[in-house]
Design an enzyme around this catalytic site. Structure first.
Site, PDB file in Angstrom:
ATOM      1  N   TYR A 152      14.994  31.559   5.820  1.00 44.51           N
ATOM      2  CA  TYR A 152      13.803  32.300   6.276  1.00 44.51           C
ATOM      3  C   TYR A 152      13.763  32.421   7.792  1.00 44.51           C
ATOM      4  O   TYR A 152      14.077  31.473   8.515  1.00 44.51           O
ATOM      5  CB  TYR A 152      12.539  31.544   5.869  1.00 44.51           C
ATOM      6  N   MET A 155      11.091  25.304   0.744  1.00 44.73           N
ATOM      7  CA  MET A 155      10.301  24.439  -0.134  1.00 44.73           C
ATOM      8  C   MET A 155      11.206  23.562  -0.994  1.00 44.73           C
ATOM      9  O   MET A 155      10.967  22.364  -1.134  1.00 44.73           O
ATOM     10  CB  MET A 155       9.374  25.284  -1.002  1.00 44.73           C
ATOM     11  N   ARG A 165      -9.699  -0.057  15.321  1.00 47.48           N
ATOM     12  CA  ARG A 165      -9.702   0.609  14.021  1.00 47.48           C
ATOM     13  C   ARG A 165     -10.762  -0.100  13.189  1.00 47.48           C
ATOM     14  O   ARG A 165     -11.887  -0.244  13.636  1.00 47.48           O
ATOM     15  CB  ARG A 165      -8.274   0.518  13.432  1.00 47.48           C
ATOM     16  N   LYS A 191       0.855  -1.200   0.000  1.00 51.26           N
ATOM     17  CA  LYS A 191       0.000   0.000   0.000  1.00 51.26           C
ATOM     18  C   LYS A 191       0.889   1.248   0.000  1.00 51.26           C
ATOM     19  O   LYS A 191       2.100   1.138   0.216  1.00 51.26           O
ATOM     20  CB  LYS A 191      -0.896  -0.016   1.236  1.00 51.26           C
TER      21      LYS A 191
END
Ligand SMILES: *Cc1c(COP(=O)(O)O)cnc(C)c1O
Length: 369
Positions: A260, A308, A131, A33
């Site tokens: 930053y 980023m 769950r 998955k």
């Protein structure tokens, strides 16, 4: 500039180790998955199928369909089940379904009847994970209900462990006892249960008597322990590494601020390397002023905020390095190594999330095919 390298030879080696660790009659489901925990669904599944894995576990219908389109013929279990509207497609692609709702069973039966097929399901039982799954007391009535749907074939009973990665095994053993008791009840009713499974990587590595008919392994295949409390009894090799290079190198005077928000001020003159990696690449902003990378086999600390697409590291102590030199953000560099576990600790998360984030945000290159 930034490359995620997936070593399929390491994946194959990990599978072989796990295959030898489990009794030969225990089936192994490769959990793929989340795009194989960021390692790439199809290349990972193909490698595992060739290595002899018995089945696959995915989260979504679409992942199962992609595996079928790629020529995967082994059984595939949809671990989250399907929505009623997806039942037809699941039957069509011969996907097995984790089942915990009667309306979904009815939808699967109707679709199977229409297609002249059987729908194979694994009844999902909540033995304490809290769950997905039906509660133990509901299992016999649920199976009774399924017995009235001849197009639905119960291929197995499945449960999931909440603390298999702990040193303290008490809760895990309680869940396993609960599951065993249920299996006994089911057999006492005269129903046969072809495959029951509860063990994830933690239980596979630490509790062999929980292996039952089948085990479901994810993180161990990718070369990591489920936690620091369960050191693998067999050698596992990390499959993923993240490589980059120094984009710019410069010397800055004492008092200079980095990145930053000026969260790092150089206390003395420093040599700074800018790396083309940032949080858009799954390289968490929590690594700011905390994480490290490897350059020429040595550690370089992150200075200032991760941006980023850029991260700055200090290399004052590495006078030999030059712009363009290779940088390892995850993986080995000579004798040095940065593991997903270490990166996870800096980023206040777990190795699973590091693999998913890095793996699913970067261009992948495969080696060892
Ligand atoms: C993800 C998952 C696994 C695999 O867990 P690992 O700890 O990675 O081995 C097994 N079973 C289920 C139901 C899962 O969702």
């Amino acid at each position: 500039m930034l490359e995620l390298v997936i070593d399929l030879a390491a994946l194959r080696a990990n599978f072989r180790q796990l295959r030898q660790w489990c009794r030969p009659e225990v089936k192994i489901m490769g959990v793929v998955k989340a795009d194989a925990y960021g390692h790439g669904l199809v290349p990972v599944a193909k490698t595992l199928q060739d290595a002899g894995v018995d089945s696959f576990g995915v989260a979504y219908l679409q992942e199962g369909q992609r595996l079928r389109q790629a020529g995967i013929t082994a059984p595939i279990l949809l671990l989250m089940g399907v929505l009623p509207s997806e039942a037809g497609a699941a039957v069509q692609a011969d996907l097995e379904v984790a089942l915990f709702r009667r309306d979904i069973a009815t939808a699967l039966a109707a679709q199977a009847r229409q297609q002249g097929k059987k729908a194979r399901v694994h009844v999902k039982i909540d033995t304490g994970m809290g769950r997905l799954g039906i509660l133990p007391g509901e299992v016999l009535p649920f199976l009774e209900f399924l017995a009235g749907l001849p197009e639905v074939e119960v291929a197995g009973l499945i449960s999931h462990l909440a603390t298999a990665d702990w040193l303290d095994q008490a809760y895990t053993l309680q869940q396993v006892r609960e599951f065993d008791a249920l299996l006994r009840q089911v057999r006492d009713r005269g129903w046969s249960v072809p495959a029951s499974h509860i063990a994830n990587s933690g239980a596979i590595l630490a509790l062999r008597h929980t292996h039952l008919d089948m085990v479901r392994t994810g993180i161990a295949l990718y070369g990591s322990p489920p936690s620091a409390e369960v050191p693998p009894p067999v050698p596992l090799r990390p499959v993923m590494s993240l490589r980059s290079q120094i984009l710019q190198l410069k010397d800055l005077p004492a008092g200079s601020s980095i990145s930053y928000g000026r969260t790092y001020i150089a206390p003395q003159p420093i040599r700074l390397a800018a790396l083309p990696v940032g949080y858009c690449n799954g390289y968490s902003r929590l690594l700011s002023n905390r994480g490290q990378v490897l350059i020429t086999g040595q550690r370089a600390p992150i200075r200032g905020r991760v941006c980023m697409n850029l991260t700055m590291v200090e290399v004052t102590h590495l006078p030999e390095v030059q712009a363009g030199d290779p940088v390892t953000l995850l993986g080995e560099d000579g004798p040095a190594r940065l593991t997903a576990e270490e990166v996870a600790a800096w980023a206040e998360t777990i190795n699973y999330e590091v693999y998913c984030l890095l793996g699913n945000s970067n261009y992948r290159r495969y080696t060892g095919a």
